[in-house]
Motif scaffolding. Structure first.
Motif, PDB file in Angstrom:
ATOM      1  N   GLY A  21       0.792  -1.227   0.000  1.00 58.65           N
ATOM      2  CA  GLY A  21       0.000   0.000   0.000  1.00 58.65           C
ATOM      3  C   GLY A  21       0.831   1.288   0.000  1.00 58.65           C
ATOM      4  O   GLY A  21       0.391   2.300  -0.537  1.00 58.65           O
ATOM      5  N   ARG A 304      -0.792  -9.737   0.747  1.00 59.84           N
ATOM      6  CA  ARG A 304       0.483 -10.333   1.097  1.00 59.84           C
ATOM      7  C   ARG A 304       0.166 -11.506   2.022  1.00 59.84           C
ATOM      8  O   ARG A 304      -0.733 -11.407   2.868  1.00 59.84           O
ATOM      9  CB  ARG A 304       1.358  -9.314   1.836  1.00 59.84           C
ATOM     10  N   LYS A 309      -2.397 -10.486   7.911  1.00 56.90           N
ATOM     11  CA  LYS A 309      -3.596 -10.447   7.072  1.00 56.90           C
ATOM     12  C   LYS A 309      -4.647 -11.483   7.449  1.00 56.90           C
ATOM     13  O   LYS A 309      -5.663 -11.616   6.775  1.00 56.90           O
ATOM     14  CB  LYS A 309      -3.208 -10.580   5.603  1.00 56.90           C
ATOM     15  N   LYS A 358       1.270 -15.336  -6.670  1.00 58.35           N
ATOM     16  CA  LYS A 358       2.161 -14.439  -7.416  1.00 58.35           C
ATOM     17  C   LYS A 358       1.739 -12.999  -7.159  1.00 58.35           C
ATOM     18  O   LYS A 358       0.732 -12.750  -6.490  1.00 58.35           O
ATOM     19  CB  LYS A 358       2.081 -14.749  -8.911  1.00 58.35           C
ATOM     20  N   ASP A 360       0.496  -9.850  -9.203  1.00 63.06           N
ATOM     21  CA  ASP A 360      -0.015  -9.619 -10.555  1.00 63.06           C
ATOM     22  C   ASP A 360      -1.064  -8.502 -10.517  1.00 63.06           C
ATOM     23  O   ASP A 360      -2.189  -8.704 -10.057  1.00 63.06           O
ATOM     24  CB  ASP A 360      -0.619 -10.943 -11.068  1.00 63.06           C
ATOM     25  N   TYR A 368     -10.855  -7.680  -8.102  1.00 62.22           N
ATOM     26  CA  TYR A 368     -11.695  -6.632  -7.503  1.00 62.22           C
ATOM     27  C   TYR A 368     -12.996  -6.505  -8.295  1.00 62.22           C
ATOM     28  O   TYR A 368     -14.074  -6.351  -7.738  1.00 62.22           O
ATOM     29  CB  TYR A 368     -10.980  -5.268  -7.502  1.00 62.22           C
ATOM     30  N   LEU A 385      -5.982  -0.641   1.858  1.00 58.93           N
ATOM     31  CA  LEU A 385      -6.521   0.004   0.660  1.00 58.93           C
ATOM     32  C   LEU A 385      -7.464  -0.936  -0.065  1.00 58.93           C
ATOM     33  O   LEU A 385      -8.412  -0.518  -0.723  1.00 58.93           O
ATOM     34  CB  LEU A 385      -5.371   0.385  -0.285  1.00 58.93           C
TER      35      LEU A 385
HETATM   36  P1  ADP Z   1      -0.474  -3.696   2.635  1.00 56.30           P
HETATM   37  O1  ADP Z   1       0.129  -2.364   2.322  1.00 56.30           O
HETATM   38  O2  ADP Z   1      -0.396  -4.068   4.082  1.00 56.30           O
HETATM   39  O3  ADP Z   1       0.040  -4.796   1.781  1.00 56.30           O
HETATM   40  P2  ADP Z   1      -2.969  -2.557   1.614  1.00 56.30           P
HETATM   41  O4  ADP Z   1      -4.373  -3.090   1.582  1.00 56.30           O
HETATM   42  O5  ADP Z   1      -2.779  -1.198   2.165  1.00 56.30           O
HETATM   43  O6  ADP Z   1      -2.056  -3.625   2.353  1.00 56.30           O
HETATM   44  O7  ADP Z   1      -2.400  -2.507   0.132  1.00 56.30           O
HETATM   45  C1  ADP Z   1      -2.177  -3.657  -0.595  1.00 56.30           C
HETATM   46  C2  ADP Z   1      -1.967  -3.263  -2.038  1.00 56.30           C
HETATM   47  O8  ADP Z   1      -1.189  -4.251  -2.682  1.00 56.30           O
HETATM   48  C3  ADP Z   1      -3.257  -3.197  -2.816  1.00 56.30           C
HETATM   49  O9  ADP Z   1      -3.088  -2.274  -3.874  1.00 56.30           O
HETATM   50  C4  ADP Z   1      -3.395  -4.621  -3.350  1.00 56.30           C
HETATM   51  O10 ADP Z   1      -4.217  -4.688  -4.479  1.00 56.30           O
HETATM   52  C5  ADP Z   1      -1.958  -4.920  -3.683  1.00 56.30           C
HETATM   53  N1  ADP Z   1      -1.586  -6.347  -3.654  1.00 56.30           N
HETATM   54  C6  ADP Z   1      -1.369  -7.133  -2.578  1.00 56.30           C
HETATM   55  N2  ADP Z   1      -1.007  -8.368  -2.956  1.00 56.30           N
HETATM   56  C7  ADP Z   1      -0.998  -8.378  -4.306  1.00 56.30           C
HETATM   57  C8  ADP Z   1      -0.696  -9.366  -5.307  1.00 56.30           C
HETATM   58  N3  ADP Z   1      -0.335 -10.595  -4.969  1.00 56.30           N
HETATM   59  N4  ADP Z   1      -0.782  -8.990  -6.602  1.00 56.30           N
HETATM   60  C9  ADP Z   1      -1.142  -7.748  -6.945  1.00 56.30           C
HETATM   61  N5  ADP Z   1      -1.443  -6.773  -6.065  1.00 56.30           N
HETATM   62  C10 ADP Z   1      -1.364  -7.076  -4.759  1.00 56.30           C
END
Ligand code: ADP
Length: 481
Positions: A21, A304, A309, A358, A360, A368, A385
């Motif tokens: 994020g 992640r 999470k 992965k 992606d 989403y 987010l």
């Molecule tokens: P954090 O910053 O703790 O990982 P947030 O919800 O604030 O959590 O933000 C996560 C961001 O990373 C979002 O934009 C989400 O769509 C993206 N994201 C997390 N994992 C993946 C993944 N494996 N592939 C693509 N986007 C990811």
């Protein structure tokens, strides 16, 4: 009147480098601030993995030398401009010409170098910020280095610092020898009120102690981190700085994340024409090998794969979840033990569960857009987010009430029609399961569900309000002596 100048310092900025994020925030907040007449520029490391199309457009500004540890390091400065925002890149082959962003043996030195380079480059680029706005542990020592090494120089003496904590768990803790050998500082800073942390040093703590103002990314998290449970051993340090600690909710880029125009998804749709959302669901099912059924609730997870999470809750009741008439799509990368468990479930439930281990960003948008619900049972969540992206795409969040999740998602109330999702409070797998079942029940009340989808899609999660709150914070920092 003179424009306020801000230098935004971040170890990741979307679309150049992103692991979470922070990259989204570093991309969208400076843009919003520039729109409000704050001259905000951004600086980050020039990692090897930055896509070539951006590197090709960078302008070489020149070079400086930065002394770090016993090394006299060459440091080139590159510039790139997009959407009215100026980005600077700190270029050093030795520290950043590596794969990925983090996790190297010499993290302390890499990010000390970055922090020092950021401060040292200012006269060279002829930009004297009123405020340097740092983010997370990678930039935690900027305020300390500014105070110890630079303030005596006239150019730097009025510069103020704001430090934002995006995640208190990651702190940058290193052996105490780093203090002298890498940061070039004396033992006078190695105190409980300074950078010392259980006989080590802690970069994040330096950010908290030495910055003029500290912020974090939601009001609830700003309160939570002053407690034992959420405080990650820094609660007392944060408590001491209560007067200068603020919570400001992150916004999202509403244009980039717009189902009407997003070209990463299978079909565009809007609050007035939701049909395209069904196409997204069908195409997602098809592309991931799920049974093609539009009547079945499809739950998405993008995350992640780490303790934070809530994957231990998910794994604990995975069988119960998958015994329901639902489908589950997971996109994530992270800890091996979670990846292993998910691979195991994938074998047992083909056609119902789709596990994608992965990173992606195209698939994430498709999830989403194509899901009906989004599950986010975090143990703690500074802001989050994903729940906002979900609502933007008409996907209803199921979340645990903590941090920014609590500030953005409220339980739907059948009587008053208040609320925008489904929530639970205790960190307990069965409470989560109950919330999922509740969401699934409401999914079949089609008019209620459509009401929730539309309400979510119409919510304003832009930076409009929060960027103004940051401007107030900058004013407060500037007025400090
Ligand atoms: P954090 O910053 O703790 O990982 P947030 O919800 O604030 O959590 O933000 C996560 C961001 O990373 C979002 O934009 C989400 O769509 C993206 N994201 C997390 N994992 C993946 C993944 N494996 N592939 C693509 N986007 C990811």
């Amino acid at each position: 009147m003179k424009k306020t100048k801000v230098l935004f310092v971040s170890s990741e900025v979307d679309p150049f480098a992103k692991s979470g994020g922070l990259a989204d925030v570093a991309a969208s907040l400076p843009k919003a601030l520039n729109g409000l007449d704050i001259d905000t520029r951004v600086v980050m490391p020039k990692y090897k993995s930055i896509p070539k199309k951006y590197v090709d457009q960078m302008k070489y500004l020149g070079y400086i030398y930065v002394d770090i540890s016993w090394r006299h390091q060459f440091c080139a400065i590159m510039q790139y401009e997009s959407d009215g925002v100026i980005y600077y890149f700190i270029d050093n082959e030795y520290y950043f010409g590596r794969e990925g962003y983090y996790g190297y043996f010499d993290e302390a030195e890499r990010f000390a170098f970055f922090s020092k380079a950021v401060l040292s480059m200012l006269p060279f680029i002829n930009f004297k910020p009123d405020v340097i706005h740092c983010n997370d542990w990678q930039t935690g020592v900027v305020s300390l280095l500014l105070k110890a090494h630079y303030k005596s120089n006239d150019f730097y003496k009025d510069i103020k610092t704001v430090f934002t904590i995006h995640n208190l768990k990651y702190q940058g803790v290193f052996p105490k020898e780093v203090l002298g050998e890498v940061l070039g500082l004396g033992w006078e800073y190695f105190t409980p009120d300074g950078i010392e942390f259980f006989d080590d040093i802690n970069y994040l703590k330096a950010g908290i102690v030495y910055s003029d103002i500290i912020t974090t990314v939601s009001k609830t998290y700003a309160e939570e981190i002053k407690t034992d449970f959420y405080g990650e051993k820094l609660n007392n340090v944060l408590y001491k700085r209560s007067e200068d600690l603020y919570g400001i909710l992150n916004g999202i880029d509403m244009e980039k994340n717009n189902p009407e125009t997003d070209d990463r998804i299978f079909a565009n749709y809007s609050v007035h024409n939701l049909e395209g959302k069904l196409t997204n669901k069908q195409m997602l099912q098809k592309s991931l090998g799920l049974q093609e059924r539009i009547d079945i609730p499809l739950i998405g997870i993008i995350s992640r794969l780490v303790d934070q999470k809530g994957f231990d809750l998910i794994n604990y009741v995975m069988e119960d979840i998958l015994r329901m008439d639902i489908q589950l799509v997971i996109l994530g990368a992270g800890e091996y033990r979670y990846e292993e468990a998910l691979r195991h479930f994938q074998k047992i439930y083909p056609g119902k569960l789709s596990v994608n281990l992965k990173y992606d960003t195209v698939l994430s948008q498709r999830i989403y857009a194509g899901s009906d619900m989004f599950l986010m049972p975090s143990l703690f969540e500074p802001c989050g987010l994903s729940q906002m992206f979900s609502l933007r795409y008409g996907t209803i969040p199921i979340v645990r009430e903590t941090g920014g999740l609590k500030d953005t998602i409220q339980q739907y109330d059948e009587i008053t029609h208040e609320g925008n999702g489904f929530t639970f409070t205790r960190y307990n797998a069965h409470d989560m399961l109950y919330a999922i079942k509740e969401a699934v029940n409401f999914y079949y009340h089609r008019s209620t569900w459509r009401y929730l989808m539309k309400k979510g899609m119409e919510t304003d999660f832009s930076w409009k309000k929060s960027a103004k709150e940051y401007i107030e914070i900058y004013k407060k920092a500037i007025s400090k002596n």
